[in-house]
Design a protein around this motif. Sequence first.
Motif, PDB file in Angstrom:
ATOM      1  N   PRO A 111       5.121  13.580  -1.257  1.00  0.00           N
ATOM      2  CA  PRO A 111       4.821  12.603  -0.218  1.00  0.00           C
ATOM      3  C   PRO A 111       5.651  12.810   1.040  1.00  0.00           C
ATOM      4  CG  PRO A 111       5.035  11.513  -2.331  1.00  0.00           C
ATOM      5  CD  PRO A 111       5.451  12.928  -2.525  1.00  0.00           C
ATOM      6  N   ARG A 157       0.816  -1.217   0.000  1.00  0.00           N
ATOM      7  CA  ARG A 157       0.000   0.000   0.000  1.00  0.00           C
ATOM      8  C   ARG A 157       0.854   1.275   0.000  1.00  0.00           C
ATOM      9  NH1 ARG A 157      -3.209  -0.509   5.619  1.00  0.00           N
ATOM     10  NH2 ARG A 157      -3.282   1.763   5.647  1.00  0.00           N
ATOM     11  N   ARG A 158       1.883   1.316   0.824  1.00  0.00           N
ATOM     12  CA  ARG A 158       2.687   2.545   0.892  1.00  0.00           C
ATOM     13  C   ARG A 158       3.568   2.731  -0.351  1.00  0.00           C
ATOM     14  NH1 ARG A 158       5.609   3.160   6.455  1.00  0.00           N
ATOM     15  NH2 ARG A 158       5.575   5.368   5.978  1.00  0.00           N
ATOM     16  N   ARG A 175      -3.215  14.001  -4.784  1.00  0.00           N
ATOM     17  CA  ARG A 175      -3.581  12.912  -3.869  1.00  0.00           C
ATOM     18  C   ARG A 175      -4.900  12.227  -4.254  1.00  0.00           C
ATOM     19  NH1 ARG A 175      -3.460  10.508   1.267  1.00  0.00           N
ATOM     20  NH2 ARG A 175      -1.327  10.967   1.808  1.00  0.00           N
ATOM     21  N   GLU A 226      -5.239   8.351  -5.255  1.00  0.00           N
ATOM     22  CA  GLU A 226      -6.055   7.360  -4.535  1.00  0.00           C
ATOM     23  C   GLU A 226      -7.007   6.629  -5.471  1.00  0.00           C
ATOM     24  OE1 GLU A 226      -5.676   9.239  -0.083  1.00  0.00           O
ATOM     25  OE2 GLU A 226      -7.510   9.615  -1.213  1.00  0.00           O
ATOM     26  N   PHE A 236      -4.832   4.153  -7.216  1.00  0.00           N
ATOM     27  CA  PHE A 236      -4.464   3.099  -6.259  1.00  0.00           C
ATOM     28  C   PHE A 236      -5.593   2.067  -6.145  1.00  0.00           C
ATOM     29  CE2 PHE A 236      -4.815   1.642  -1.819  1.00  0.00           C
ATOM     30  CZ  PHE A 236      -3.559   1.070  -1.619  1.00  0.00           C
ATOM     31  N   LEU A 240       1.436   8.545  -6.472  1.00  0.00           N
ATOM     32  CA  LEU A 240       1.339   9.962  -6.091  1.00  0.00           C
ATOM     33  C   LEU A 240       2.465  10.780  -6.719  1.00  0.00           C
ATOM     34  CD1 LEU A 240       0.084  12.248  -4.498  1.00  0.00           C
ATOM     35  CD2 LEU A 240       1.284  11.453  -2.452  1.00  0.00           C
ATOM     36  N   ARG A 241       3.673  10.217  -6.734  1.00  0.00           N
ATOM     37  CA  ARG A 241       4.795  10.966  -7.326  1.00  0.00           C
ATOM     38  C   ARG A 241       4.648  11.057  -8.847  1.00  0.00           C
ATOM     39  NH1 ARG A 241       7.787   8.851  -2.726  1.00  0.00           N
ATOM     40  NH2 ARG A 241       8.578  10.681  -1.634  1.00  0.00           N
ATOM     41  N   ASP A 278      12.468  15.273  -3.184  1.00  0.00           N
ATOM     42  CA  ASP A 278      11.143  15.069  -3.772  1.00  0.00           C
ATOM     43  C   ASP A 278      10.886  16.051  -4.902  1.00  0.00           C
ATOM     44  OD1 ASP A 278       9.134  13.211  -3.412  1.00  0.00           O
ATOM     45  OD2 ASP A 278       8.862  13.752  -1.317  1.00  0.00           O
ATOM     46  N   PHE A 281       1.333   3.375  -3.454  1.00  0.00           N
ATOM     47  CA  PHE A 281       0.666   4.677  -3.433  1.00  0.00           C
ATOM     48  C   PHE A 281       1.677   5.803  -3.638  1.00  0.00           C
ATOM     49  CE2 PHE A 281      -0.979   8.441  -1.193  1.00  0.00           C
ATOM     50  CZ  PHE A 281      -2.088   8.665  -1.994  1.00  0.00           C
ATOM     51  N   SER A 282       2.858   5.661  -3.040  1.00  0.00           N
ATOM     52  CA  SER A 282       3.881   6.705  -3.195  1.00  0.00           C
ATOM     53  C   SER A 282       4.311   6.836  -4.651  1.00  0.00           C
ATOM     54  CB  SER A 282       5.102   6.390  -2.334  1.00  0.00           C
ATOM     55  OG  SER A 282       4.706   6.288  -0.990  1.00  0.00           O
TER      56      SER A 282
END
Lengths: 181, 217
Positions: A102, A27-28, A41, A45, A48, A35-36, A121, A31-32
Motif C-alpha cells: 500500500p 475506508r482507508r 488489490r 476490494e 472491502f 490489502l496487507r 511494508d 482497506f489497508s
Amino acid sequence: MASDEECFGRFRDGDEGAFETLLDRYRRPLFSFILRMVGHRGDAEDIFQETFIRVLHHRGDYDPRRPFGPWLYTIAANLVRDERRKRWRRPEDQMPESLEFPGAGNPEADSMARETGAKVDRAVAALPAEQREVFLLREQAGLSFKEIAEATGANLNTVLGRMHLAVKKLRADLAHLEPKE
Amino acid sequence: MNNKQPCPVSEADLLLLAYGEGGKEAAAHAAECPRCRSFLDEVRAVREQAKLLTPTEPAEAAVNFVRAEARKAATQKRRPGIPLSPAWRPLALAATLILVVVAAWYALDRKPGPEPIERAAWISPVNLATLESELESGLPEIGLRGDALELEGTETTETYSDAAVADALATAASLPTGDGLEVALAGWGFYRDEEALDRMEVTLAEMESDLGITEGM
C-alpha cells in the motif's frame, strides 16, 4: 463529533449521511488492513465491499453498547481468513509472491520516507499471516489486544504470543533502518 | 528479565505495557530492570516504524458500490415499533413450535364434528420455515404495530402474511399476561372461531400454561 456507535445508530434510523461519516472514517484503514492481509488489490476490494455489505445486512444485530470498529474489523478478518482458506484449497491461486504494498508509490511521502515505508511494508508482508493479522489490527486498526482476541477467536495469551513473535521478526528485519548513533 | 533472577513480569505483560494496556506492576518493574527496559525500547522502535505504513484508498468504484448499498438499506421502509428483545426470542420460537405441534395434533386427531372447521378459520397458511428463520435471526424490524393488535377484532376471512404473523408473535412477546397469548393466537387465526378452540379441547388458560405465560410477565 459523533461517535461511531452514534453514527451507526442514526444510520439504522434511516440517516444515510451518518453511514457516509463511518465510510469516510474507515475506508482507508480498513482497506489497508485487508490489502496487507491478502496482498492483491482486486481481492482486497471485493472483501472491502463484502465487509460493508455484511455490516448493512446485519445492522439489526449490532449491539450499540459495543464498539463499532472492532465489530467491523472482526467481519473483515473473518472474510480475509475465508479468502485464505479458499486459496489454500486451490494451489494455483495461492498468495502472490510479490504483494502489492500500500505504501509504495505514495506521492505524498518524500522519496526517502517512501523507500523506508516500502521496506517496512515488505517486512510486515513477510510476517506469517497470523502474526501479521495481530500486528496490523493492533498497530493500524487500533484494536486492543482483548478486542483482537475476540475478533480472531484466539485467546489473549495466543494473541500476545503472536505479537511478540511479530515484533521480534520486525525488529530483526528493520534494525538496519535505525539511524546510526 | 535480569541475569540474576527471573523477572516477575512476562514479555506479554511488557507488550501490554508498551501499548498502554499494562498495569502499574509491569511499569514499576521495567523502570528498574535494564533488560525489560531494553525490550520495551525495541517494541517502541517497531511502533515508530509501523507509523510509516501508509493507508491506501480503495478504488472509488468499490466505495461507490458500498454507498449505493447503504442508500438502499437506509431507504428501505422501516416498520415503526420496538425490536424484539433477544431475551424473548427463545420464548417466541418456543411459542411458534408449540402452536405448530398443537395444530398438527389437532389436524391428525380431530374428531368428526357436526360442522367441519374451515382451515383458513383457525390456521393461516404461513411459511413456517421463513417465520422460524426470521425468529432465529432476530426479527430485526418487527415491533408493535397497530394492525397486529387489530387482528383480534377483525372479521375478515383473509389469510395472514408471514409478516402479520411474526408481528403478532412479536407483539405477544412484548405484552403482559394473557393479552400476549391472545394476540399470538390472533396472528395464527385461532381467534376467529371460539368454537374451534372448544373443539380442539384447548382453552386459552391451558395454552397460557403450556407457553409458560403467567401473571406479571
